[in-house]
Design a protein around this motif. Structure first.
Motif, PDB file in Angstrom:
ATOM      1  N   ARG A 244      27.621  73.705 117.536  1.00 19.39           N
ATOM      2  CA  ARG A 244      27.337  74.963 116.833  1.00 19.39           C
ATOM      3  C   ARG A 244      27.275  74.665 115.351  1.00 19.39           C
ATOM      4  NH1 ARG A 244      30.495  80.223 118.889  1.00 19.39           N
ATOM      5  NH2 ARG A 244      29.415  80.947 117.044  1.00 19.39           N
ATOM      6  N   ASN A 245      26.358  75.340 114.686  1.00 20.17           N
ATOM      7  CA  ASN A 245      26.218  75.239 113.231  1.00 20.17           C
ATOM      8  C   ASN A 245      26.097  73.800 112.764  1.00 20.17           C
ATOM      9  OD1 ASN A 245      28.417  77.805 113.549  1.00 20.17           O
ATOM     10  ND2 ASN A 245      26.455  78.180 112.596  1.00 20.17           N
ATOM     11  N   TYR A 246      25.159  73.074 113.337  1.00 23.15           N
ATOM     12  CA  TYR A 246      24.904  71.704 112.908  1.00 23.15           C
ATOM     13  C   TYR A 246      24.197  71.776 111.558  1.00 23.15           C
ATOM     14  CZ  TYR A 246      23.303  66.928 112.700  1.00 23.15           C
ATOM     15  OH  TYR A 246      23.070  65.642 112.297  1.00 23.15           O
ATOM     16  N   LEU A 247      24.875  71.294 110.528  1.00 22.72           N
ATOM     17  CA  LEU A 247      24.410  71.461 109.154  1.00 22.72           C
ATOM     18  C   LEU A 247      24.066  70.126 108.519  1.00 22.72           C
ATOM     19  CD1 LEU A 247      24.078  73.498 106.795  1.00 22.72           C
ATOM     20  CD2 LEU A 247      26.479  73.063 106.245  1.00 22.72           C
ATOM     21  N   THR A 248      22.897  70.075 107.901  1.00 19.72           N
ATOM     22  CA  THR A 248      22.488  68.936 107.089  1.00 19.72           C
ATOM     23  C   THR A 248      22.052  69.481 105.738  1.00 19.72           C
ATOM     24  OG1 THR A 248      20.103  68.937 107.581  1.00 19.72           O
ATOM     25  CG2 THR A 248      21.548  67.857 109.183  1.00 19.72           C
ATOM     26  N   ARG A 249      21.771  68.596 104.800  1.00 20.47           N
ATOM     27  CA  ARG A 249      21.296  69.103 103.504  1.00 20.47           C
ATOM     28  C   ARG A 249      19.882  69.644 103.617  1.00 20.47           C
ATOM     29  NH1 ARG A 249      19.411  63.783 100.346  1.00 20.47           N
ATOM     30  NH2 ARG A 249      19.639  62.434 102.131  1.00 20.47           N
ATOM     31  N   ASP A 250      19.181  69.309 104.695  1.00 24.08           N
ATOM     32  CA  ASP A 250      17.813  69.783 104.895  1.00 24.08           C
ATOM     33  C   ASP A 250      17.718  71.091 105.678  1.00 24.08           C
ATOM     34  OD1 ASP A 250      16.654  67.625 103.557  1.00 24.08           O
ATOM     35  OD2 ASP A 250      16.731  66.386 105.358  1.00 24.08           O
ATOM     36  N   GLY A 251      18.786  71.472 106.372  1.00 23.19           N
ATOM     37  CA  GLY A 251      18.728  72.685 107.176  1.00 23.19           C
ATOM     38  C   GLY A 251      19.887  72.778 108.134  1.00 23.19           C
ATOM     39  N   GLU A 252      19.848  73.801 108.974  1.00 28.22           N
ATOM     40  CA  GLU A 252      20.923  74.058 109.933  1.00 28.22           C
ATOM     41  C   GLU A 252      20.329  74.466 111.268  1.00 28.22           C
ATOM     42  OE1 GLU A 252      24.758  77.014 110.635  1.00 28.22           O
ATOM     43  OE2 GLU A 252      23.328  77.462 109.053  1.00 28.22           O
ATOM     44  N   VAL A 253      21.009  74.058 112.332  1.00 27.90           N
ATOM     45  CA  VAL A 253      20.683  74.530 113.677  1.00 27.90           C
ATOM     46  C   VAL A 253      21.891  75.321 114.146  1.00 27.90           C
ATOM     47  CG1 VAL A 253      20.104  73.901 116.041  1.00 27.90           C
ATOM     48  CG2 VAL A 253      19.233  72.513 114.148  1.00 27.90           C
ATOM     49  N   ASP A 254      21.655  76.578 114.544  1.00 22.89           N
ATOM     50  CA  ASP A 254      22.765  77.440 114.953  1.00 22.89           C
ATOM     51  C   ASP A 254      23.459  76.922 116.206  1.00 22.89           C
ATOM     52  OD1 ASP A 254      22.367  79.223 112.822  1.00 22.89           O
ATOM     53  OD2 ASP A 254      20.900  80.382 113.977  1.00 22.89           O
ATOM     54  N   LEU A 255      22.674  76.620 117.226  1.00 24.18           N
ATOM     55  CA  LEU A 255      23.228  76.124 118.491  1.00 24.18           C
ATOM     56  C   LEU A 255      22.385  74.954 118.980  1.00 24.18           C
ATOM     57  CD1 LEU A 255      23.593  79.544 120.365  1.00 24.18           C
ATOM     58  CD2 LEU A 255      25.432  78.273 119.255  1.00 24.18           C
ATOM     59  N   ILE A 256      23.055  73.942 119.493  1.00 24.19           N
ATOM     60  CA  ILE A 256      22.366  72.851 120.169  1.00 24.19           C
ATOM     61  C   ILE A 256      22.887  72.859 121.599  1.00 24.19           C
ATOM     62  CG2 ILE A 256      21.916  70.380 120.256  1.00 24.19           C
ATOM     63  CD1 ILE A 256      22.494  70.336 117.204  1.00 24.19           C
ATOM     64  N   MET A 257      21.969  73.029 122.542  1.00 21.53           N
ATOM     65  CA  MET A 257      22.335  73.225 123.937  1.00 21.53           C
ATOM     66  C   MET A 257      21.584  72.225 124.807  1.00 21.53           C
ATOM     67  SD  MET A 257      23.875  76.631 123.617  1.00 21.53           S
ATOM     68  CE  MET A 257      24.147  76.988 125.281  1.00 21.53           C
ATOM     69  N   ARG A 258      22.084  72.052 126.004  1.00 18.55           N
ATOM     70  CA  ARG A 258      21.433  71.221 127.012  1.00 18.55           C
ATOM     71  C   ARG A 258      20.990  72.156 128.125  1.00 18.55           C
ATOM     72  NH1 ARG A 258      19.533  65.970 127.932  1.00 18.55           N
ATOM     73  NH2 ARG A 258      21.360  64.882 127.200  1.00 18.55           N
ATOM     74  N   ASP A 259      19.712  72.041 128.511  1.00 16.12           N
ATOM     75  CA  ASP A 259      19.163  72.824 129.615  1.00 16.12           C
ATOM     76  C   ASP A 259      18.580  71.823 130.601  1.00 16.12           C
ATOM     77  OD1 ASP A 259      18.157  74.741 131.310  1.00 16.12           O
ATOM     78  OD2 ASP A 259      16.625  75.487 129.928  1.00 16.12           O
ATOM     79  N   GLY A 260      19.397  71.405 131.554  1.00 16.48           N
ATOM     80  CA  GLY A 260      18.979  70.335 132.460  1.00 16.48           C
ATOM     81  C   GLY A 260      18.800  69.066 131.654  1.00 16.48           C
ATOM     82  N   ARG A 261      17.592  68.534 131.652  1.00 17.97           N
ATOM     83  CA  ARG A 261      17.312  67.313 130.890  1.00 17.97           C
ATOM     84  C   ARG A 261      16.793  67.597 129.486  1.00 17.97           C
ATOM     85  NH1 ARG A 261      15.221  62.612 134.732  1.00 17.97           N
ATOM     86  NH2 ARG A 261      16.951  62.716 136.188  1.00 17.97           N
TER      87      ARG A 261
END
Length: 124
Positions: free
Chosen positions: A30-47
């Motif tokens: 959750r909230n993967y933050l870099t200086r270039d941007g952010e991803v709210d959620l990173i999820m796995r859906d099967g593969r």
């Protein structure tokens, strides 16, 4: 200091995470933050690895939550996703997609929409 806006964002990210988990996805970050941007959620859906942007708008006066994801915002999400892939082991060659979970209306009773593959990495 935690702002009201951050608390609202956290609330809707939690709702989105629970909803996606209910559909069989697994939350990796959750909230993967870099200086270039952010991803709210990173999820796995099967593969598939799914980078999720969660948006909330109380009013649709300017097009609602889904419409608030501008080309510049998409580019920041893609840059953050690329950074995640470059720094994490085990994701080489994995299929990725970018989803959006949009909430509109009163915070107490919002409507939600899940847009699978809402945009692509090369899309502007």
């Amino acid at each position: 200091m935690v702002t009201r806006r951050r608390l609202t964002g956290d609330h809707f990210e939690t709702l989105a995470c629970l909803m996606l988990e209910g559909h069989g996805l697994t939350c990796l970050a959750r909230n993967y933050l870099t200086r270039d941007g952010e991803v709210d959620l990173i999820m796995r859906d099967g593969r598939e690895l799914v980078f999720v942007e969660v948006r909330y708008r109380a009013s649709n006066r300017f097009g609602g939550a889904a419409a608030s994801i501008t080309p510049a915002k998409r580019q920041r999400i893609v840059r953050a996703a690329r950074q995640f892939l470059a720094t994490q082991r085990g994701y080489g060659g994995v299929v990725c997609r970018f989803d959006v979970v949009a909430y509109d209306g009163a915070a107490s009773e919002p409507t939600s929409q899940w847009f699978r593959a809402a945009f692509e990495a090369g899309q502007r």
